[in-house]
Write an enzyme that holds these catalytic residues in place. Sequence first.
Site, PDB file in Angstrom:
ATOM      1  N   ASN A  10       0.880  -1.175   0.000  1.00 35.97           N
ATOM      2  CA  ASN A  10       0.000   0.000   0.000  1.00 35.97           C
ATOM      3  C   ASN A  10       0.914   1.220   0.000  1.00 35.97           C
ATOM      4  O   ASN A  10       1.454   1.601   1.031  1.00 35.97           O
ATOM      5  CB  ASN A  10      -0.884  -0.043   1.256  1.00 35.97           C
ATOM      6  CG  ASN A  10      -1.832   1.130   1.337  1.00 35.97           C
ATOM      7  OD1 ASN A  10      -1.850   1.992   0.470  1.00 35.97           O
ATOM      8  ND2 ASN A  10      -2.608   1.176   2.400  1.00 35.97           N
ATOM      9  N   ARG A  88      -2.717  -2.095  -3.251  1.00 38.70           N
ATOM     10  CA  ARG A  88      -3.898  -1.277  -3.019  1.00 38.70           C
ATOM     11  C   ARG A  88      -3.782  -0.029  -3.884  1.00 38.70           C
ATOM     12  O   ARG A  88      -2.762   0.657  -3.857  1.00 38.70           O
ATOM     13  CB  ARG A  88      -3.936  -0.879  -1.547  1.00 38.70           C
ATOM     14  CG  ARG A  88      -5.102  -0.018  -1.239  1.00 38.70           C
ATOM     15  CD  ARG A  88      -5.140   0.284   0.226  1.00 38.70           C
ATOM     16  NE  ARG A  88      -6.338   1.014   0.535  1.00 38.70           N
ATOM     17  CZ  ARG A  88      -6.689   1.324   1.764  1.00 38.70           C
ATOM     18  NH1 ARG A  88      -5.946   0.952   2.768  1.00 38.70           N
ATOM     19  NH2 ARG A  88      -7.787   2.001   1.968  1.00 38.70           N
ATOM     20  N   HIS A 177     -12.809   3.628   0.713  1.00 38.07           N
ATOM     21  CA  HIS A 177     -12.908   2.606   1.769  1.00 38.07           C
ATOM     22  C   HIS A 177     -13.681   1.371   1.306  1.00 38.07           C
ATOM     23  O   HIS A 177     -14.216   0.619   2.134  1.00 38.07           O
ATOM     24  CB  HIS A 177     -13.610   3.156   3.036  1.00 38.07           C
ATOM     25  CG  HIS A 177     -12.840   4.211   3.765  1.00 38.07           C
ATOM     26  ND1 HIS A 177     -13.439   5.331   4.301  1.00 38.07           N
ATOM     27  CD2 HIS A 177     -11.533   4.334   4.034  1.00 38.07           C
ATOM     28  CE1 HIS A 177     -12.524   6.085   4.886  1.00 38.07           C
ATOM     29  NE2 HIS A 177     -11.350   5.511   4.728  1.00 38.07           N
ATOM     30  N   HIS A 205     -17.121   3.649   8.731  1.00 38.94           N
ATOM     31  CA  HIS A 205     -15.684   3.381   8.788  1.00 38.94           C
ATOM     32  C   HIS A 205     -15.020   4.653   9.313  1.00 38.94           C
ATOM     33  O   HIS A 205     -14.911   5.646   8.591  1.00 38.94           O
ATOM     34  CB  HIS A 205     -15.146   3.016   7.394  1.00 38.94           C
ATOM     35  CG  HIS A 205     -13.668   2.781   7.393  1.00 38.94           C
ATOM     36  ND1 HIS A 205     -13.091   1.555   7.166  1.00 38.94           N
ATOM     37  CD2 HIS A 205     -12.634   3.624   7.619  1.00 38.94           C
ATOM     38  CE1 HIS A 205     -11.770   1.657   7.259  1.00 38.94           C
ATOM     39  NE2 HIS A 205     -11.479   2.909   7.526  1.00 38.94           N
ATOM     40  N   ASN A 208      -8.728   7.937  10.721  1.00 35.90           N
ATOM     41  CA  ASN A 208      -8.330   9.330  10.515  1.00 35.90           C
ATOM     42  C   ASN A 208      -9.092   9.890   9.307  1.00 35.90           C
ATOM     43  O   ASN A 208      -9.532  11.018   9.300  1.00 35.90           O
ATOM     44  CB  ASN A 208      -6.815   9.415  10.353  1.00 35.90           C
ATOM     45  CG  ASN A 208      -6.319  10.817  10.647  1.00 35.90           C
ATOM     46  OD1 ASN A 208      -6.952  11.574  11.384  1.00 35.90           O
ATOM     47  ND2 ASN A 208      -5.224  11.181  10.021  1.00 35.90           N
ATOM     48  N   ARG A 238      -9.915  16.493   7.871  1.00 32.73           N
ATOM     49  CA  ARG A 238     -10.753  16.938   6.750  1.00 32.73           C
ATOM     50  C   ARG A 238     -12.074  17.506   7.262  1.00 32.73           C
ATOM     51  O   ARG A 238     -12.665  16.965   8.201  1.00 32.73           O
ATOM     52  CB  ARG A 238     -11.043  15.783   5.792  1.00 32.73           C
ATOM     53  CG  ARG A 238      -9.812  15.276   5.065  1.00 32.73           C
ATOM     54  CD  ARG A 238     -10.198  14.313   3.942  1.00 32.73           C
ATOM     55  NE  ARG A 238      -9.048  13.574   3.474  1.00 32.73           N
ATOM     56  CZ  ARG A 238      -8.909  12.253   3.576  1.00 32.73           C
ATOM     57  NH1 ARG A 238      -9.855  11.512   4.098  1.00 32.73           N
ATOM     58  NH2 ARG A 238      -7.818  11.675   3.132  1.00 32.73           N
ATOM     59  N   ASP A 280      -6.097  13.590  16.419  1.00 36.79           N
ATOM     60  CA  ASP A 280      -6.185  12.276  17.040  1.00 36.79           C
ATOM     61  C   ASP A 280      -7.379  12.252  17.987  1.00 36.79           C
ATOM     62  O   ASP A 280      -7.417  12.987  18.971  1.00 36.79           O
ATOM     63  CB  ASP A 280      -4.877  11.991  17.793  1.00 36.79           C
ATOM     64  CG  ASP A 280      -4.806  10.564  18.286  1.00 36.79           C
ATOM     65  OD1 ASP A 280      -5.825  10.058  18.809  1.00 36.79           O
ATOM     66  OD2 ASP A 280      -3.740   9.944  18.150  1.00 36.79           O
ATOM     67  N   GLY A 328     -10.204   2.766  13.339  1.00 33.37           N
ATOM     68  CA  GLY A 328      -9.598   3.039  14.659  1.00 33.37           C
ATOM     69  C   GLY A 328     -10.574   3.642  15.651  1.00 33.37           C
ATOM     70  O   GLY A 328     -10.640   3.234  16.821  1.00 33.37           O
ATOM     71  N   ILE A 329     -11.380   4.616  15.217  1.00 42.44           N
ATOM     72  CA  ILE A 329     -12.344   5.261  16.125  1.00 42.44           C
ATOM     73  C   ILE A 329     -13.553   4.347  16.339  1.00 42.44           C
ATOM     74  O   ILE A 329     -13.990   4.119  17.461  1.00 42.44           O
ATOM     75  CB  ILE A 329     -12.785   6.632  15.555  1.00 42.44           C
ATOM     76  CG1 ILE A 329     -11.570   7.563  15.434  1.00 42.44           C
ATOM     77  CG2 ILE A 329     -13.869   7.257  16.420  1.00 42.44           C
ATOM     78  CD1 ILE A 329     -11.860   8.886  14.719  1.00 42.44           C
ATOM     79  N   GLY A 330     -14.071   3.801  15.247  1.00 37.65           N
ATOM     80  CA  GLY A 330     -15.261   2.938  15.341  1.00 37.65           C
ATOM     81  C   GLY A 330     -15.030   1.700  16.188  1.00 37.65           C
ATOM     82  O   GLY A 330     -15.923   1.229  16.889  1.00 37.65           O
ATOM     83  N   GLU A 331     -13.789   1.170  16.150  1.00 35.83           N
ATOM     84  CA  GLU A 331     -13.502  -0.060  16.884  1.00 35.83           C
ATOM     85  C   GLU A 331     -13.153   0.204  18.347  1.00 35.83           C
ATOM     86  O   GLU A 331     -13.138  -0.720  19.156  1.00 35.83           O
ATOM     87  CB  GLU A 331     -12.346  -0.812  16.199  1.00 35.83           C
ATOM     88  CG  GLU A 331     -12.740  -1.369  14.844  1.00 35.83           C
ATOM     89  CD  GLU A 331     -11.559  -1.931  14.056  1.00 35.83           C
ATOM     90  OE1 GLU A 331     -10.632  -2.486  14.664  1.00 35.83           O
ATOM     91  OE2 GLU A 331     -11.567  -1.780  12.810  1.00 35.83           O
ATOM     92  N   GLU A 383      -8.703  -4.900   5.753  1.00 36.39           N
ATOM     93  CA  GLU A 383      -8.571  -4.650   4.314  1.00 36.39           C
ATOM     94  C   GLU A 383      -7.464  -5.495   3.699  1.00 36.39           C
ATOM     95  O   GLU A 383      -7.573  -5.937   2.559  1.00 36.39           O
ATOM     96  CB  GLU A 383      -8.282  -3.159   4.089  1.00 36.39           C
ATOM     97  CG  GLU A 383      -9.479  -2.282   4.429  1.00 36.39           C
ATOM     98  CD  GLU A 383      -9.117  -0.830   4.688  1.00 36.39           C
ATOM     99  OE1 GLU A 383      -8.610  -0.527   5.784  1.00 36.39           O
ATOM    100  OE2 GLU A 383      -9.334   0.004   3.806  1.00 36.39           O
TER     101      GLU A 383
HETATM  102  P1  AMP Z   1      -7.193   4.461  11.683  1.00 35.75           P
HETATM  103  O1  AMP Z   1      -7.005   5.533  10.644  1.00 35.75           O
HETATM  104  O2  AMP Z   1      -8.267   3.476  11.335  1.00 35.75           O
HETATM  105  O3  AMP Z   1      -5.918   3.807  12.134  1.00 35.75           O
HETATM  106  O4  AMP Z   1      -7.752   5.218  12.992  1.00 35.75           O
HETATM  107  C1  AMP Z   1      -7.036   6.244  13.620  1.00 35.75           C
HETATM  108  C2  AMP Z   1      -7.940   6.967  14.592  1.00 35.75           C
HETATM  109  O5  AMP Z   1      -8.439   6.044  15.584  1.00 35.75           O
HETATM  110  C3  AMP Z   1      -7.236   8.081  15.377  1.00 35.75           C
HETATM  111  O6  AMP Z   1      -8.027   9.250  15.346  1.00 35.75           O
HETATM  112  C4  AMP Z   1      -7.173   7.525  16.763  1.00 35.75           C
HETATM  113  O7  AMP Z   1      -7.189   8.552  17.721  1.00 35.75           O
HETATM  114  C5  AMP Z   1      -8.438   6.703  16.830  1.00 35.75           C
HETATM  115  N1  AMP Z   1      -8.414   5.814  17.986  1.00 35.75           N
HETATM  116  C6  AMP Z   1      -7.624   4.752  18.226  1.00 35.75           C
HETATM  117  N2  AMP Z   1      -7.871   4.258  19.453  1.00 35.75           N
HETATM  118  C7  AMP Z   1      -8.832   5.024  20.017  1.00 35.75           C
HETATM  119  C8  AMP Z   1      -9.506   5.042  21.284  1.00 35.75           C
HETATM  120  N3  AMP Z   1      -9.234   4.161  22.224  1.00 35.75           N
HETATM  121  N4  AMP Z   1     -10.438   6.012  21.491  1.00 35.75           N
HETATM  122  C9  AMP Z   1     -10.729   6.907  20.547  1.00 35.75           C
HETATM  123  N5  AMP Z   1     -10.116   6.950  19.339  1.00 35.75           N
HETATM  124  C10 AMP Z   1      -9.180   6.023  19.078  1.00 35.75           C
END
Ligand code: AMP
Length: 396
Positions: A10, A88, A177, A205, A208, A238, A280, A328-331, A383
């Site tokens: 990627n 990708r 996505h 999804h 960031n 964004r 973040d 990251g946020i959703g999970e 992915e």
């Molecule tokens: P990704 O782009 O899927 O890796 O997601 C990154 C985002 O997930 C960032 O904004 C992180 O701050 C957020 N993230 C990761 N862990 C947590 C958490 N425990 N609580 C809130 N946001 C999180």
Amino acid sequence: MSKENILIINCGSSSLKFAVINPSNGDEIISGIAERLGEKESFIRWKFEGNKESITLDGGAHDAAVAALLHMLEEKGLKEGIAAVGHRVVHGGETFQESCLITEEVIQGIKDCIHLAPLHNPANLTGIEAAQKHFPELPMSVVFDTSFHQTMPAEAYTYAVPYKFYSEKGLRRYGMHGTSYRFVSQRVCEMLGMEISNSKIVIAHLGNGASCAAVLNGESVDTTMGLTPLEGLVMGTRSGNVDPNVFSFLNKEYGYSLDEITDILNKKSGLLGISELSNDCRVVEEAAAEGHKQATLALDVFCYVLAKQLAGMAVATGGVDALAFTGGIGENSDLIRAKVVKALSFLGFDLDEEKNLANRFGNEGVISTDGSRATALVVSTNEELMIAQDTAALIA
Ligand code: AMP
């Protein structure tokens, strides 16, 4: 060693993420990233057998990174287990409805989409060229972020601007996505025992970059990102949807150029822009918990816009069986999920607070109550596994 693993690449403009995945069982044998490519302090770091290792590249760019990657895979005895490389690629325009093996025509097709993704597709092509040079014996595939959304109906992808911009230049909504949405919609059906051919799934999804999608009977029927990833939700940096007249406003009030405003909306807005703290989500949540007003507002706007757009996705699916959170946020963010699921209670969602807290940090599962009319759940997206499985199927 049997030769069935897939090397996933990627490639971004200054970074190259990689992983070696077994497509049959999903095992990630090694994964890592080369960063600051083209700069003095470029390096590669990776995780292998539980250990983290890294090497410097001495100013090398993508070609040097792929050469070093080959050397490292040989040293660890992993090279001979690799059957193919899966790349990708961000934008496949209307040309690519699904993943495919790389040929001269496919390379040309990706080049023809550069005007739709001028930052991403050239970087993706650089990764393909470097891989072809250093792994010349391996078949290669491309998996597009946009292709899953090619099933969207014209009413969902057409912008209400003069039609010739679409017919002449392909100006329309494409969405991103897609690989994640394909994985998550299949996983939701597995987890809930639903038939994908008879399912109404809405997915958020949230990384960031963030978007949501409406998946009806396994096909994308709408999504929030558009021509580019800027449209739709509030994201880390964004803005998501704004009045397009923001361009002339900022130009007149501050004298910013088109490029400067594009940069502000892509890189200085979103959670970062409102909170003036960070993109973040964790940092913003912590600041909000301590009473930081703009951090609180940033989260409120993020959740309000998300809930409103998810409800819009439910129009596309004509109702919702399941709402899945991923990225990251959703999970991980129980806070954001709680706010959004509560805002969508009118669609039949009833949040189970305990399950919402339990399903974080790698745990996936249902977060709505047993009595909830519609199911909300957390799914860990993968992915890379999707790319590995597509690639394995294409070479089979
Ligand atoms: P990704 O782009 O899927 O890796 O997601 C990154 C985002 O997930 C960032 O904004 C992180 O701050 C957020 N993230 C990761 N862990 C947590 C958490 N425990 N609580 C809130 N946001 C999180």
